[in-house]
Scaffold this motif. Structure first.
Motif, PDB file in Angstrom:
ATOM      1  N   GLU A   1      -3.159  50.617   8.046  1.00 15.99           N
ATOM      2  CA  GLU A   1      -2.161  51.327   8.863  1.00 15.99           C
ATOM      3  C   GLU A   1      -1.733  50.553   9.779  1.00 15.99           C
ATOM      4  O   GLU A   1      -0.122  50.397  10.278  1.00 15.99           O
TER       5      GLU A   1
ATOM      6  N   ASP B   1      -3.508  48.163  17.047  1.00 14.06           N
ATOM      7  CA  ASP B   1      -2.310  48.028  17.377  1.00 14.06           C
ATOM      8  C   ASP B   1      -2.081  47.345  18.736  1.00 14.06           C
ATOM      9  O   ASP B   1      -1.278  46.464  18.934  1.00 14.06           O
TER      10      ASP B   1
ATOM     11  N   GLU C   1      10.184  47.347  21.584  1.00  8.63           N
ATOM     12  CA  GLU C   1      10.009  48.371  20.793  1.00  8.63           C
ATOM     13  C   GLU C   1       8.691  48.491  20.135  1.00  8.63           C
ATOM     14  O   GLU C   1       8.285  49.525  19.918  1.00  8.63           O
TER      15      GLU C   1
ATOM     16  N   ALA D   1       0.697  48.152   7.933  1.00  7.61           N
ATOM     17  CA  ALA D   1       2.035  48.633   7.512  1.00  7.61           C
ATOM     18  C   ALA D   1       2.745  48.633   8.659  1.00  7.61           C
ATOM     19  O   ALA D   1       3.915  48.427   8.695  1.00  7.61           O
ATOM     20  N   TRP D   2       2.369  49.120  10.078  1.00  8.36           N
ATOM     21  CA  TRP D   2       3.230  49.241  11.252  1.00  8.36           C
ATOM     22  C   TRP D   2       3.792  47.813  11.689  1.00  8.36           C
ATOM     23  O   TRP D   2       4.723  47.960  11.916  1.00  8.36           O
ATOM     24  N   TRP D   3       2.840  47.006  11.645  1.00 11.98           N
ATOM     25  CA  TRP D   3       3.147  45.722  12.324  1.00 11.98           C
ATOM     26  C   TRP D   3       4.125  45.094  11.151  1.00 11.98           C
ATOM     27  O   TRP D   3       4.979  44.151  12.033  1.00 11.98           O
ATOM     28  N   GLU D   4       3.951  45.370  10.059  1.00 10.70           N
ATOM     29  CA  GLU D   4       5.140  44.712   9.025  1.00 10.70           C
ATOM     30  C   GLU D   4       6.594  44.887   9.331  1.00 10.70           C
ATOM     31  O   GLU D   4       7.553  44.571   9.008  1.00 10.70           O
ATOM     32  N   THR D   5       6.536  46.278   9.907  1.00 16.51           N
ATOM     33  CA  THR D   5       8.080  46.614  10.161  1.00 16.51           C
ATOM     34  C   THR D   5       8.780  45.951  11.202  1.00 16.51           C
ATOM     35  O   THR D   5      10.010  45.945  11.317  1.00 16.51           O
ATOM     36  N   PHE D   6       8.028  44.950  11.909  1.00 16.30           N
ATOM     37  CA  PHE D   6       8.406  44.125  13.046  1.00 16.30           C
ATOM     38  C   PHE D   6       8.458  42.676  12.655  1.00 16.30           C
ATOM     39  O   PHE D   6       8.764  41.794  13.249  1.00 16.30           O
ATOM     40  N   ASN D   7       8.274  42.413  11.158  1.00 15.55           N
ATOM     41  CA  ASN D   7       7.941  40.987  10.555  1.00 15.55           C
ATOM     42  C   ASN D   7       7.015  40.226  11.580  1.00 15.55           C
ATOM     43  O   ASN D   7       7.211  39.057  11.903  1.00 15.55           O
TER      44      ASN D   7
ATOM     45  N   GLN E   1       6.414  51.884  20.798  1.00 17.93           N
ATOM     46  CA  GLN E   1       5.909  52.487  19.740  1.00 17.93           C
ATOM     47  C   GLN E   1       4.271  52.714  20.009  1.00 17.93           C
ATOM     48  O   GLN E   1       3.500  53.692  19.853  1.00 17.93           O
TER      49      GLN E   1
END
Length: 363
Positions: free
Chosen positions: A70, A102, A149, A73-79, A153
């Motif tokens: 999880e 996180d 951001e 996946a969250w972290w990859e949204t920020f590259n 989050q």
């Protein structure tokens, strides 16, 4: 009912005097020919095994696998970076484990950007993060620094399940942490290397240990008067100092390679006492040994009050001890400090001094 006790300010050990004694003994010992280091070892780094007698073993949170997925996946949204940071929260539930992962990812992005920023830029980044935490329901501008951001989050997710007392203590410690990170950037821009006492004042915040410890209690309701008990405060302080010493020992080589070792206890000791790199590390190992002894002795004095709070106190203080172990395990098992050689270096305790500007090169 929680019995009251006189509140007192947090009093840290006089590390300056203790280190001065340790350094003096090490210098005298080095004058003995049989223990002198040969010149051929000038590029050898021997990292003290500071947790050789630490009774808390490496352990993994049972929710680690799913939380890692999880967080990743969250972290990859920020590259961003891969998430390998959940080992420090073995007793947290699924939500606490996820929040812990996180937060570690959040501090990594802060470190990665502020480590290469001047003081002015770092202060701007601090302002962005703080504004995001104050307005978590307002998405950040797409052209703003990504840390805003990420922080927004993270805080929005934390407040969904964290108790009010944990939220308050986390926010207080996080504010101190992020402002100290900006101070570190200002010191770096000015080429300022602190003395031992003033270094610890800033480093106790920049290590990020204090807000991390707040996550250990993320779903607890430990009263303020209990958290302010001298024994609990002392365990908190000792664990924090052990985390920062362990981190400085492991991060020194990559930091000196990129010319950014000014905010590291190894360099501070070298400058203040005119000693070499290895002696500075050996002195840090001796200091850490002293802190381990203090922690174990203080542990035996943990207060009891009766009722559920006793269980939470034990879980929290056990979490502090696990954080010391988790920080050490993460340092060797991720690739941030030792590349792919971490497990080998953890076993042998030996590393080779990296040439300047070699950071991020294969090892």
């Amino acid at each position: 009912m929680i019995p009251s006790h006189e509140n007192q300010d947090s009093i840290y050990m006089p590390v300056g005097k203790l280190l001065e004694t340790i350094v003096s003994k090490q210098v005298q010992s080095s004058k003995t020919p049989s223990v002198s280091r040969p010149a051929s070892d000038s590029n050898l780094i021997v990292i003290p095994d500071v947790l050789r007698s630490w009774p808390w073993p490496r352990c993994i949170n049972p929710h680690y696998a799913i939380c890692k997925e999880e967080t990743t996946a969250w972290w990859e949204t920020f590259n961003g970076f891969s998430a390998r940071t959940l080992k420090a929260f073995p007793a947290c539930g699924a939500n606490g484990c996820r929040i812990g992962g996180d937060f570690m990812a959040f501090t990594l992005v802060i470190d990665e950007y502020t480590d290469t920023s001047d003081g002015k830029t770092a202060r701007m980044q601090v302002d962005i993060v703080m504004d995001a935490l104050r307005s978590p329901n307002s998405p950040r501008s797409a052209d703003e620094w990504v840390g805003g951001e990420v922080g927004r989050q993270f805080w929005l997710n934390l407040t969904k399940t964290a108790t009010p007392s944990a939220q308050r203590r986390f926010l207080d410690s996080f504010l101190a942490y992020i402002h100290a990170v900006a101070q570190q950037a200002e010191d770096r821009s000015a080429g300022h290397i602190r003395d031992v006492e003033s270094y610890f004042e800033v480093r106790r915040e920049t290590s990020g240990a204090k807000p991390s410890f707040a996550i250990v209690e993320i779903h607890m309701n430990i009263p303020e008067e209990v958290m302010n008990h001298p024994v609990i405060v002392r365990l908190f302080e000792l664990a924090g100092d052990m985390v920062l010493i362990g981190n400085d020992l492991c991060s020194y080589n990559v930091e000196q390679a990129r010319g950014d070792e000014g905010h590291n206890l190894v360099r501070v000791l070298m400058e203040q006492y005119n000693i070499d790199r290895q002696m500075a590390m050996d002195c840090m190992g001796k200091l850490h040994d002293d802190l381990v002894e203090q922690f174990l002795a203080t542990w035996k004095k943990i207060p009891t009050y009766g009722g559920p709070v006793d269980r939470e106190i034990r879980t929290y203080t056990d979490g502090l001890a696990n954080w010391v172990r988790g920080n050490d395990s993460w340092s060797f098992e991720c690739t941030r400090y030792f590349g792919e050689l971490g497990p080998q270096i953890q076993l042998t305790r030996q590393d080779t001094l990296l040439p300047k500007s070699s950071i991020l090169q294969p090892r």
